[in-house]
Design a protein around this motif. Structure first.
Motif, PDB file in Angstrom:
ATOM      1  N   UNK A  12      -1.976   5.936  11.906  1.00 24.82           N
ATOM      2  CA  UNK A  12      -2.209   5.051  10.772  1.00 24.82           C
ATOM      3  C   UNK A  12      -1.213   5.371   9.664  1.00 24.82           C
ATOM      4  N   UNK A  13      -1.047   4.449   8.731  1.00 26.10           N
ATOM      5  CA  UNK A  13      -0.109   4.675   7.631  1.00 26.10           C
ATOM      6  C   UNK A  13      -0.502   5.849   6.755  1.00 26.10           C
ATOM      7  N   UNK A  14      -1.792   6.138   6.717  1.00 25.22           N
ATOM      8  CA  UNK A  14      -2.248   7.252   5.887  1.00 25.22           C
ATOM      9  C   UNK A  14      -2.090   8.595   6.600  1.00 25.22           C
ATOM     10  N   UNK A  15      -1.508   8.579   7.804  1.00 20.69           N
ATOM     11  CA  UNK A  15      -1.262   9.811   8.551  1.00 20.69           C
ATOM     12  C   UNK A  15      -2.347  10.190   9.529  1.00 20.69           C
ATOM     13  N   UNK A  30     -11.343   8.367  14.502  1.00 18.73           N
ATOM     14  CA  UNK A  30     -10.079   8.818  13.949  1.00 18.73           C
ATOM     15  C   UNK A  30     -10.118  10.318  13.732  1.00 18.73           C
ATOM     16  N   UNK A  31      -8.972  10.895  13.447  1.00 18.65           N
ATOM     17  CA  UNK A  31      -8.890  12.322  13.148  1.00 18.65           C
ATOM     18  C   UNK A  31      -7.621  12.613  12.385  1.00 18.65           C
ATOM     19  N   UNK A  32      -7.646  13.708  11.636  1.00 18.19           N
ATOM     20  CA  UNK A  32      -6.451  14.112  10.889  1.00 18.19           C
ATOM     21  C   UNK A  32      -5.337  14.546  11.834  1.00 18.19           C
ATOM     22  N   UNK A  33      -5.723  15.103  12.985  1.00 21.06           N
ATOM     23  CA  UNK A  33      -4.756  15.496  14.016  1.00 21.06           C
ATOM     24  C   UNK A  33      -5.107  14.746  15.290  1.00 21.06           C
ATOM     25  N   UNK A  34      -4.159  14.694  16.222  1.00 24.53           N
ATOM     26  CA  UNK A  34      -4.436  14.020  17.495  1.00 24.53           C
ATOM     27  C   UNK A  34      -5.523  14.775  18.262  1.00 24.53           C
TER      28      UNK A  34
END
Length: 134
Positions: A12-15, A30-34
């Motif tokens: 996503x654009x927000x990282x 979703x997640x901050x990391x894969x």
């Protein structure tokens, strides 16, 4: 529960990483990391399938002439490389995506369309995750 599923990860654009499973409508997270997105997607798939199974069993309660059995399904091995059919499916997914303007910059962003799930399923998933239901 055992099974092999396809995981789609999109930045996503927000990282954050957005993770979906095309075989299980409603399994999106979703997640901050894969790695975090992968673990969250595993949980989402389990929850959606568990709720669907519970609903199916509830509908069968008390019915006569119904046989319930467990099936094991094996699928053909899939290549992890991008094949022409995979590339075509990515193009199709992009075509079906929504292209929305980013509020702050006005830049158009590709947002995948989401599969809707019924309210009862959503409430059960929220309940199991311990979050307020819609």
């Amino acid at each position: 529960m055992h099974g092999t599923f396809t995981a789609i990860f999109e930045r996503g654009e927000d990282g954050w990483w957005v993770a979906t499973c095309p075989e299980v409508p409603g399994a999106i997270t979703q997640g901050k990391t894969i790695e975090e997105a992968r673990e969250n997607l595993k949980d989402a798939i389990e929850l959606v399938l568990e709720v669907m199974r519970e609903d199916a069993e509830r509908e069968l309660e008390g019915k006569e002439g119904v046989i319930r059995e467990t099936l094991e399904v094996r699928s053909a091995a899939r290549s992890s490389s991008t094949s022409p059919s995979t590339a075509a499916s990515w193009e199709e997914k992009e075509r079906k995506a929504l292209h929305l303007p980013e509020p702050r910059t006005g830049k158009r962003t590709s947002v995948p369309r989401h599969t809707e799930i019924d309210n009862l399923t959503a409430r059960k998933i929220c309940e199991q995750l311990g979050i307020p239901a819609p």
